[in-house]
Design a protein around this motif. Sequence first.
Motif, PDB file in Angstrom:
ATOM      1  N   LEU A   4       0.750  -1.065  -0.006  1.00  0.00           N
ATOM      2  CA  LEU A   4       0.230   0.056  -0.519  1.00  0.00           C
ATOM      3  C   LEU A   4       0.872   1.507  -0.016  1.00  0.00           C
ATOM      4  CD1 LEU A   4      -2.015  -1.180   2.667  1.00  0.00           C
ATOM      5  CD2 LEU A   4      -2.897  -0.765   0.544  1.00  0.00           C
ATOM      6  N   THR A   5       0.409   2.093  -0.657  1.00  0.00           N
ATOM      7  CA  THR A   5       1.522   3.410  -0.530  1.00  0.00           C
ATOM      8  C   THR A   5       0.485   4.521  -0.537  1.00  0.00           C
ATOM      9  OG1 THR A   5       0.653   3.828  -3.345  1.00  0.00           O
ATOM     10  CG2 THR A   5       2.994   2.599  -2.286  1.00  0.00           C
ATOM     11  N   LEU A   6       0.507   5.334  -0.250  1.00  0.00           N
ATOM     12  CA  LEU A   6       0.312   7.172   0.012  1.00  0.00           C
ATOM     13  C   LEU A   6      -0.846   7.194  -1.374  1.00  0.00           C
ATOM     14  CD1 LEU A   6      -0.820   9.195   1.604  1.00  0.00           C
ATOM     15  CD2 LEU A   6       0.713  10.819   0.578  1.00  0.00           C
ATOM     16  N   GLU A   7      -0.302   7.254  -2.694  1.00  0.00           N
ATOM     17  CA  GLU A   7      -2.057   6.962  -4.005  1.00  0.00           C
ATOM     18  C   GLU A   7      -2.638   6.258  -3.961  1.00  0.00           C
ATOM     19  OE1 GLU A   7       1.879   6.530  -3.780  1.00  0.00           O
ATOM     20  OE2 GLU A   7       2.351   8.877  -4.110  1.00  0.00           O
ATOM     21  N   LEU A  36       4.663  11.416   4.826  1.00  0.00           N
ATOM     22  CA  LEU A  36       6.051  11.222   5.830  1.00  0.00           C
ATOM     23  C   LEU A  36       7.567  11.271   5.686  1.00  0.00           C
ATOM     24  CD1 LEU A  36       4.291   8.965   8.694  1.00  0.00           C
ATOM     25  CD2 LEU A  36       4.403  11.800   8.412  1.00  0.00           C
ATOM     26  N   ALA A  37       8.622  11.938   5.916  1.00  0.00           N
ATOM     27  CA  ALA A  37       9.894  11.839   5.749  1.00  0.00           C
ATOM     28  C   ALA A  37      10.155  10.183   5.865  1.00  0.00           C
ATOM     29  CB  ALA A  37      11.087  12.500   6.533  1.00  0.00           C
ATOM     30  N   GLY A  38      10.912  10.243   4.762  1.00  0.00           N
ATOM     31  CA  GLY A  38      11.596   8.364   4.650  1.00  0.00           C
ATOM     32  C   GLY A  38      12.919   8.468   5.054  1.00  0.00           C
ATOM     33  N   ARG A  39      13.333   7.143   4.762  1.00  0.00           N
ATOM     34  CA  ARG A  39      15.130   7.144   3.530  1.00  0.00           C
ATOM     35  C   ARG A  39      14.874   6.870   2.249  1.00  0.00           C
ATOM     36  NH1 ARG A  39      15.109   2.119   6.359  1.00  0.00           N
ATOM     37  NH2 ARG A  39      15.215   1.914   4.781  1.00  0.00           N
ATOM     38  N   ALA A  42      13.570   3.291   0.811  1.00  0.00           N
ATOM     39  CA  ALA A  42      13.232   2.241   1.845  1.00  0.00           C
ATOM     40  C   ALA A  42      12.146   1.255   0.323  1.00  0.00           C
ATOM     41  CB  ALA A  42      12.450   3.689   1.967  1.00  0.00           C
ATOM     42  N   ALA A  43      11.606   0.766   1.231  1.00  0.00           N
ATOM     43  CA  ALA A  43      10.413  -0.365   0.141  1.00  0.00           C
ATOM     44  C   ALA A  43       9.283   1.035  -0.221  1.00  0.00           C
ATOM     45  CB  ALA A  43      10.460  -1.368   1.029  1.00  0.00           C
ATOM     46  N   ARG A  44       9.131   1.959   0.229  1.00  0.00           N
ATOM     47  CA  ARG A  44       7.898   2.702  -0.275  1.00  0.00           C
ATOM     48  C   ARG A  44       8.283   3.429   0.668  1.00  0.00           C
ATOM     49  NH1 ARG A  44       3.162  -0.404   2.518  1.00  0.00           N
ATOM     50  NH2 ARG A  44       3.833  -0.205   4.614  1.00  0.00           N
ATOM     51  N   ALA A  45       7.924   5.030  -0.294  1.00  0.00           N
ATOM     52  CA  ALA A  45       7.569   6.215   0.552  1.00  0.00           C
ATOM     53  C   ALA A  45       6.509   6.184   1.770  1.00  0.00           C
ATOM     54  CB  ALA A  45       8.112   7.223   0.013  1.00  0.00           C
ATOM     55  N   PRO A  46       7.306   6.346   3.225  1.00  0.00           N
ATOM     56  CA  PRO A  46       6.086   6.832   4.418  1.00  0.00           C
ATOM     57  C   PRO A  46       5.493   7.198   4.511  1.00  0.00           C
ATOM     58  CG  PRO A  46       8.335   7.214   5.152  1.00  0.00           C
ATOM     59  CD  PRO A  46       8.465   7.088   3.678  1.00  0.00           C
ATOM     60  N   ALA A  86     -16.133  15.858  17.178  1.00  0.00           N
ATOM     61  CA  ALA A  86     -16.894  14.466  16.006  1.00  0.00           C
ATOM     62  C   ALA A  86     -17.180  14.139  16.335  1.00  0.00           C
ATOM     63  CB  ALA A  86     -16.824  15.207  14.806  1.00  0.00           C
ATOM     64  N   GLY A  87     -16.489  13.331  17.304  1.00  0.00           N
ATOM     65  CA  GLY A  87     -15.527  12.276  17.433  1.00  0.00           C
ATOM     66  C   GLY A  87     -14.349  11.805  18.433  1.00  0.00           C
ATOM     67  N   PHE A  88     -13.521  10.913  17.412  1.00  0.00           N
ATOM     68  CA  PHE A  88     -12.045  10.724  18.015  1.00  0.00           C
ATOM     69  C   PHE A  88     -11.693  10.122  16.284  1.00  0.00           C
ATOM     70  CE2 PHE A  88     -14.539   9.062  21.447  1.00  0.00           C
ATOM     71  CZ  PHE A  88     -14.037   9.694  22.757  1.00  0.00           C
ATOM     72  N   LEU A  89     -10.122  10.619  16.673  1.00  0.00           N
ATOM     73  CA  LEU A  89      -8.681  10.311  15.891  1.00  0.00           C
ATOM     74  C   LEU A  89      -8.541   9.375  15.543  1.00  0.00           C
ATOM     75  CD1 LEU A  89      -8.253  14.323  15.019  1.00  0.00           C
ATOM     76  CD2 LEU A  89     -10.037  12.712  13.822  1.00  0.00           C
ATOM     77  N   TYR A  90      -8.450   8.560  15.295  1.00  0.00           N
ATOM     78  CA  TYR A  90      -7.060   7.488  14.874  1.00  0.00           C
ATOM     79  C   TYR A  90      -5.806   7.674  14.006  1.00  0.00           C
ATOM     80  CZ  TYR A  90     -10.994   5.491  17.936  1.00  0.00           C
ATOM     81  OH  TYR A  90     -12.169   5.037  18.338  1.00  0.00           O
ATOM     82  N   GLN A  91      -4.875   7.333  13.900  1.00  0.00           N
ATOM     83  CA  GLN A  91      -4.047   7.823  13.213  1.00  0.00           C
ATOM     84  C   GLN A  91      -2.888   6.166  12.666  1.00  0.00           C
ATOM     85  OE1 GLN A  91       0.135   9.699  14.550  1.00  0.00           O
ATOM     86  NE2 GLN A  91      -0.492  10.532  12.015  1.00  0.00           N
ATOM     87  N   ALA A  92      -3.083   5.510  11.373  1.00  0.00           N
ATOM     88  CA  ALA A  92      -2.550   4.702  10.931  1.00  0.00           C
ATOM     89  C   ALA A  92      -0.987   5.426  10.463  1.00  0.00           C
ATOM     90  CB  ALA A  92      -3.066   4.060   9.803  1.00  0.00           C
ATOM     91  N   VAL A  93       0.359   4.612  10.498  1.00  0.00           N
ATOM     92  CA  VAL A  93       0.937   5.274  10.052  1.00  0.00           C
ATOM     93  C   VAL A  93       1.219   3.838   8.977  1.00  0.00           C
ATOM     94  CG1 VAL A  93       4.200   5.864  10.421  1.00  0.00           C
ATOM     95  CG2 VAL A  93       2.169   6.794  11.973  1.00  0.00           C
ATOM     96  N   PHE A  94       1.960   4.322   7.929  1.00  0.00           N
ATOM     97  CA  PHE A  94       2.761   3.159   6.980  1.00  0.00           C
ATOM     98  C   PHE A  94       4.645   3.342   6.598  1.00  0.00           C
ATOM     99  CE2 PHE A  94      -1.486   3.371   6.902  1.00  0.00           C
ATOM    100  CZ  PHE A  94      -1.720   1.727   6.216  1.00  0.00           C
ATOM    101  N   ASN A  95       5.147   2.810   7.275  1.00  0.00           N
ATOM    102  CA  ASN A  95       6.398   3.417   7.007  1.00  0.00           C
ATOM    103  C   ASN A  95       7.514   2.063   6.409  1.00  0.00           C
ATOM    104  OD1 ASN A  95       7.052   1.524   9.627  1.00  0.00           O
ATOM    105  ND2 ASN A  95       7.555   3.885  10.828  1.00  0.00           N
TER     106      ASN A  95
END
Length: 95
Positions: A4-7, A36-39, A42-46, A86-95
């Motif tokens: 999975l990627t940002l796209e 996000l900033a990354g190496r 990396a296999a994908r851009a974070p 409006a509710g709760f916020l949830y984050q997912a980080v892919f790196n």
Amino acid sequence: MELLTLEHFAGCVNETFAAEFDGMQMEFVLVEARPLAGRPDAARAPFSLLFRNGAPIVFPQQIYPMRHARVGEVGIFLVPIAQERAGFLYQAVFN
């Protein structure tokens, strides 16, 4: 399995993802998808995803099976990070 990627998510901001928790059907709205900033080797851009759920309770951090018409069904590890009116916020980080 495709990496999975940002796209995959960038065009889905303000759209609803269906999820399940303990047999309950829930809806999470994708409110932000950002790089996000990354190496460079990396296999994908974070990237980071921010979802909002309007339930009055906070759901635990864990992998949620989520479905979306264009993205398909994917397991996403969500972490609750904030409570809003409006509710709760949830984050997912892919790196």
